[in-house]
Each structure stands twice: as structure tokens, then as C-alpha cells.
Design an enzyme around this catalytic site. Structure first.
Site, short mmCIF file in Angstrom:
data_model
loop_
_atom_site.label_atom_id
_atom_site.label_comp_id
_atom_site.label_asym_id
_atom_site.label_seq_id
_atom_site.Cartn_x
_atom_site.Cartn_y
_atom_site.Cartn_z
N TYR A 147 -7.30 81.67 22.42
CA TYR A 147 -5.88 80.99 22.28
C TYR A 147 -4.48 81.56 21.31
CZ TYR A 147 -2.11 78.03 23.44
OH TYR A 147 -0.91 76.55 23.42
N GLY A 150 -4.17 85.18 21.43
CA GLY A 150 -3.16 85.37 22.27
C GLY A 150 -1.66 85.32 22.18
N ARG A 188 -6.31 66.77 26.61
CA ARG A 188 -6.06 66.95 25.31
C ARG A 188 -5.54 65.13 24.97
NH1 ARG A 188 -0.50 70.36 26.62
NH2 ARG A 188 -0.91 70.32 28.54
N SER A 191 -3.45 63.09 27.66
CA SER A 191 -3.70 62.20 28.42
C SER A 191 -5.29 61.08 28.71
CB SER A 191 -4.32 63.46 29.02
OG SER A 191 -4.02 64.71 28.52
N ASN A 192 -5.98 62.26 27.55
CA ASN A 192 -7.18 61.18 27.48
C ASN A 192 -7.44 59.65 26.94
OD1 ASN A 192 -9.17 63.27 28.57
ND2 ASN A 192 -10.23 63.79 26.28
N GLY A 207 -14.41 63.38 15.56
CA GLY A 207 -14.65 63.46 13.93
C GLY A 207 -13.98 61.98 13.82
N ASP A 208 -13.30 61.94 12.71
CA ASP A 208 -13.20 60.31 12.31
C ASP A 208 -11.82 59.76 12.92
OD1 ASP A 208 -11.46 61.55 10.52
OD2 ASP A 208 -12.87 60.89 8.46
N THR A 212 -4.67 64.92 11.46
CA THR A 212 -3.40 64.02 12.17
C THR A 212 -2.55 64.98 12.72
OG1 THR A 212 -1.83 65.49 10.30
CG2 THR A 212 -2.86 63.59 9.40
P1 NAD Z 1 0.18 73.48 31.48
O1 NAD Z 1 -1.15 73.96 31.77
O2 NAD Z 1 0.59 72.36 32.33
O3 NAD Z 1 1.30 74.21 31.87
C1 NAD Z 1 0.50 76.25 31.89
C2 NAD Z 1 0.96 76.25 33.69
O4 NAD Z 1 0.76 78.40 33.33
C3 NAD Z 1 0.02 76.33 34.60
O5 NAD Z 1 0.81 75.95 35.27
C4 NAD Z 1 -0.62 77.40 34.74
O6 NAD Z 1 -1.23 77.00 36.32
C5 NAD Z 1 0.53 79.14 34.39
N1 NAD Z 1 -0.37 79.65 34.09
C6 NAD Z 1 -1.62 79.69 33.70
N2 NAD Z 1 -2.01 80.80 33.41
C7 NAD Z 1 -1.42 81.86 34.48
C8 NAD Z 1 -1.29 83.12 34.68
N3 NAD Z 1 -2.01 84.10 34.05
N4 NAD Z 1 -0.15 83.67 36.17
C9 NAD Z 1 0.42 82.03 35.77
N5 NAD Z 1 0.79 81.04 36.17
C10 NAD Z 1 -0.33 80.88 35.18
O7 NAD Z 1 0.47 73.61 30.10
P2 NAD Z 1 1.91 73.26 28.67
O8 NAD Z 1 1.23 71.56 28.14
O9 NAD Z 1 3.03 73.28 29.87
O10 NAD Z 1 2.04 74.41 28.39
C11 NAD Z 1 3.40 74.88 28.58
C12 NAD Z 1 3.54 76.27 27.89
O11 NAD Z 1 3.66 75.97 26.18
C13 NAD Z 1 1.41 76.88 27.44
O12 NAD Z 1 2.26 78.63 27.25
C14 NAD Z 1 1.60 76.50 26.07
O13 NAD Z 1 0.21 77.44 25.14
C15 NAD Z 1 2.33 75.78 25.01
N6 NAD Z 1 2.32 75.09 24.36
C16 NAD Z 1 2.70 73.52 25.00
C17 NAD Z 1 2.41 72.69 24.15
C18 NAD Z 1 1.84 70.86 24.10
O14 NAD Z 1 1.91 70.05 23.17
N7 NAD Z 1 1.73 71.31 25.99
C19 NAD Z 1 1.69 73.14 22.24
C20 NAD Z 1 1.97 74.58 22.29
C21 NAD Z 1 2.25 75.14 22.89
N1 UDP Z 2 -9.17 63.81 20.29
C1 UDP Z 2 -9.88 63.53 20.37
N2 UDP Z 2 -10.38 62.80 21.40
C2 UDP Z 2 -10.10 63.32 22.33
C3 UDP Z 2 -9.61 64.59 22.69
C4 UDP Z 2 -8.06 64.80 21.68
O1 UDP Z 2 -10.47 63.15 19.52
O2 UDP Z 2 -10.53 62.17 24.08
C5 UDP Z 2 -8.67 64.79 18.53
C6 UDP Z 2 -8.57 66.88 18.95
O3 UDP Z 2 -10.42 66.67 17.43
C7 UDP Z 2 -7.78 66.69 18.12
C8 UDP Z 2 -6.57 65.86 18.24
O4 UDP Z 2 -6.86 65.00 18.59
O5 UDP Z 2 -7.59 66.69 16.70
C9 UDP Z 2 -5.46 67.16 19.26
O6 UDP Z 2 -6.70 67.46 20.16
P1 UDP Z 2 -5.71 67.78 21.50
O7 UDP Z 2 -6.45 68.47 21.98
O8 UDP Z 2 -4.51 67.24 22.20
O9 UDP Z 2 -4.31 69.05 20.78
P2 UDP Z 2 -5.25 70.08 19.70
O10 UDP Z 2 -6.24 70.35 19.45
O11 UDP Z 2 -4.77 71.25 20.23
O12 UDP Z 2 -3.57 69.67 19.28
#
Ligand code: NAD
Ligand code: UDP
Length: 324
Positions: A147, A150, A188, A191-192, A207-208, A212
Site C-alpha cells: 500500500y 504503491g 479499521r 469501524s471495529n 499494542g498498549d 496516535t
Molecule cells: P474504500 O475501500 O471504501 O474505497 C476504495 C474503493 O476502490 C472501493 O469501492 C473499491 O471497491 C474500489 N477499488 C479497489 N480496487 C479497485 C480497482 N482495481 N479498480 C476499481 N475499483 C477499485 O476506501 P476509502 O476509505 O473510501 O478510500 C478511498 C481512497 O482514499 C483510497 O485510495 C485510499 O487509499 C485513500 N485513503 C483513504 C483514507 C481513509 O482514512 N479513509 C486514508 C488515506 C487514503
Molecule cells: N487498531 C486497534 N484495534 C483495532 C483496529 C486497529 O488498536 O481493532 C489500531 C491499529 O493497530 C493502528 C490504529 O488503530 O495503530 C489505526 O488503525 P487503522 O487500521 O484504522 O489505520 P492505520 O493503521 O492504517 O492508520
């Protein structure tokens, strides 16, 4: 209103994409929502299907597609760790091949193109808060690399298309965002915790809980997206969009328990590999160039998200994403 534009939103059926489509449809634009539904479902956009300025395409951006558009928002990519690690090679292909395909389309149509990048480009940061000038500390061979690297490669492609072909590019580094329509089993943290609290299940801190994150409500974020796309063409470089309010994961767990009134117990599980210890956006550039800053405090946004989770039937969503 402005001139009506033909706008492609790839990943448009996802959590953020569906909100963006909604806003653009409301503004009267001609919106094409493209998605392969890997991490989303049609229910996110079903309310838009009857609108004459909305069109839904099932397609995978790893494969080329020819459309005539004026603007492209590229959001297609699995975003939750459990989702992007499910098939890491596909995740990398989506960021790299998918970006190449959409950048090619932008070049052919002379369209403006926006990349949903991420704070993950900073990895486990040694600089705090993170300004866009910080180059990051990413493990290129770890489980999050599919990720992080990429998305970094996609930024490289966007900048090279800008330099080489004078493409009008926009790069948005998104920090953790939450809100209604998050997939309840994406693994995430927001949602969890909400799903666990509403079911009075144990709340799982990895973790603990001292690590943040800075949580941005989805309406603030989508406003930032649109402002960035509409910014002057000189803003072709990455811009952080996120809420600088920084919380420990333990604080988030406690707030979720308080707002849901749950009887849940907080339990501790092992920290996943390469989990960043802290994250907070420096939003100086967003303020300066977009006149943007978030408005919704965590307590208010979390309450709205909890209220939405109460209205859904989790059984209609794909089962839990394997996580740690
Ligand atoms: P999401 O998983 O709900 O949305 C991603 C969408 O892309 C989904 O509908 C999925 O089906 C579609 N998708 C995945 N691979 C595909 C492919 N190969 N071709 C066509 N569609 C494809 O996630 P989101 O939280 O809505 O994230 C949207 C964008 O924002 C992502 O690019 C993600 O990396 C970026 N982003 C989100 C967050 C966040 O906290 N939500 C943080 C950083 C970056
Ligand atoms: N995390 C957690 N319990 C959960 C899911 C996630 O403690 O049930 C922690 C995870 O280890 C990370 C933070 O919450 O430190 C945010 O995780 P998330 O997957 O939402 O996003 P990211 O790590 O990509 O920022």
C-alpha cells in the site's frame, strides 16, 4: 453554478468515493462512478442510480478504459490494512497500473486528475507533525509496503506526468478519515470499535494503545478534495488533508465506550508489524492554498458515525476482514 463538467470518480462506490459522487451530483456535474466493488457494495450509491447525471460502471482500473472526461478523481484502492493485505500484489497493481491507465486517459482528454494519496507515504514518521516536505520512513519490504510503496509510486507517476506532459495534477495526502458508510468489517480502528461497542463485545486495542492517529470526519475531507481539485494549477504538489486533532488509540476506545454507553471491556492484542507510532498532519499548505481546515470535532463526528452504524444491518456486508 459553474460549467457542468464530466467527472470520473474511480473507487466511487467506496466510503469516501460515494460521498464525493454525492457532492458532485448535487453540484449538477455529469458523474461517472467506476468501481470493481472489491471493498464496497452497490448500496453505497443506490440512492444516486435514478439521477440523470449519475452513471455507474463496473470496471477494474488495472485494465485500460476509454472515456471522455474533464476531471478524474482516482480513489480506487483498498484502504484498510486487512483489505490491502488480502492480495498485496493486486494492491500494488491497482496503485501503479491503475494510475498509469488513468493518467493516460487524462493526457488523452486533457483532463485534470486527482490522486487520493495517503499519510502512509510518511510510514512510521520521525518528524512530527508531518509536513509535505518530509520524505517519510517506510519499510519497503514489510506487510504494509504494498500500500505505502504503491501510493508512493503513484505520486511519482503523477509528478512525472506533470513534468513531462504538463498534465494538471493534484495529489491529496489523506490522513485517517471516518464517518458513515465505512465498511463495518474493514478492520479499521473506528469501524471495529463502534461495531464492537454496539454489540457489547470486547474492544480490541492493538499494542498498549499509546500509538496516535488524527481523525478527520468525511464531510471535511470531501470538502478538501473538491477545493484541491478546483485550486489553481500551481498546486500540483502533494497537500495534506486531515484533522490535526491527535488522539491515542486508548482515548478513542474510551470515547467510543462513552458515546455508545456500551458495557464493553477493553482488551489488548499484539501490535501488527510496522504499525506507525504516531501521526498528525501539518495542514499549513491546505490552509494557505485551499483556505481549508476541518470543522467537525472528533466527539461530534464519532456520534454521527455511531448513529449511522445503528441503522445498518452488518449481515448485509461481507464478513470480517482477516486481521491480526
Ligand atoms: P474504500 O475501500 O471504501 O474505497 C476504495 C474503493 O476502490 C472501493 O469501492 C473499491 O471497491 C474500489 N477499488 C479497489 N480496487 C479497485 C480497482 N482495481 N479498480 C476499481 N475499483 C477499485 O476506501 P476509502 O476509505 O473510501 O478510500 C478511498 C481512497 O482514499 C483510497 O485510495 C485510499 O487509499 C485513500 N485513503 C483513504 C483514507 C481513509 O482514512 N479513509 C486514508 C488515506 C487514503
Ligand atoms: N487498531 C486497534 N484495534 C483495532 C483496529 C486497529 O488498536 O481493532 C489500531 C491499529 O493497530 C493502528 C490504529 O488503530 O495503530 C489505526 O488503525 P487503522 O487500521 O484504522 O489505520 P492505520 O493503521 O492504517 O492508520
Amino acid at each position: 453554478m459553474d460549467i457542468i463538467k464530466r467527472i470520473l470518480v474511480s473507487g466511487g462506490a467506496g466510503f469516501l468515493g460515494s460521498h464525493l459522487c454525492e457532492r458532485l451530483v448535487e453540484q449538477g456535474h455529469d458523474v461517472i462512478c467506476l468501481d470493481n466493488f472489491f471493498t464496497s457494495q452497490k448500496s453505497n450509491v443506490v440512492h444516486l442510480l435514478g439521477k440523470s447525471n449519475f452513471e455507474l460502471l463496473r470496471h477494474d482500473i488495472v485494465h485500460p478504459i476509454f472515456l471522455e472526461v474533464d476531471e478524474i478523481y482516482n480513489l480506487a484502492c483498498p484502504a484498510a490494512p486487512g483489505h490491502y493485505q488480502y492480495n498485496p500484489i493486486k494492491t500494488m497493481k491497482t496503485s501503479v497500473l491503475g494510475s498509469i491507465n488513468l493518467l493516460g486517459m487524462a493526457r488523452r482528454c486533457n483532463a485534470k486528475i486527482f490522486q487520493a494519496s495517503t499519510s502512509e507515504v510518511y510510514g512510521d514518521p520521525e518528524v512530527h507533525p508531518q509536513p509535505e516536505s518530509y520524505r517519510g520512513c517506510v519499510n519497503p519490504i514489510g506487510v504494509r509496503a504494498c500500500y505505502d510503496e504503491g501510493k508512493r509510486a503513484a505520486e511519482t507517476l503523477f509528478m512525472d506526468y506533470h513534468r513531462m506532459n504538463k498534465l494538471r495534477t493534484r495529489i491529496c495526502r489523506i490522513f485517517n478519515t471516518y464517518g458513515p458508510r465505512m465498511h463495518p468489517f474493514d478492520g479499521r480502528v473506528v469501524s471495529n470499535f463502534i461495531r464492537q461497542a454496539l454489540a457489547n463485545e470486547d474492544i480490541t486495542i492493538y499494542g498498549d494503545g499509546s500509538q496516535t492517529r488524527s481523525f478527520c470526519y468525511r464531510d471535511d475531507l470531501v470538502e478538501g478534495f473538491i477545493r484541491l481539485m478546483n485550486a489553481a494549477d500551481e498546486v500540483f504538489f502533494p497537500v495534506n488533508i486531515g484533522n490535526p486533532g491527535e488522539y491515542t488509540i486508548k482515548q478513542l476506545a474510551e470515547l467510543t465506550v462513552e458515546l455508545t454507553g456500551a458495557n464493553s471491556k477493553i482488551i489488548y492484542k499484539p501490535l501488527p508489524p510496522d504499525d506507525p507510532t504516531r501521526r498528525q498532519p501539518d495542514i499549513t499548505l491546505a490552509k494557505k492554498y485551499l483556505n481549508w481546515e476541518p470543522k467537525v470535532p472528533l466527539r461530534e463526528g464519532l456520534q454521527k458515525t455511531i448513529d449511522w452504524f445503528k441503522t445498518i444491518n452488518p449481515e448485509l456486508y461481507r464478513p470480517p476482514t482477516p486481521n491480526y
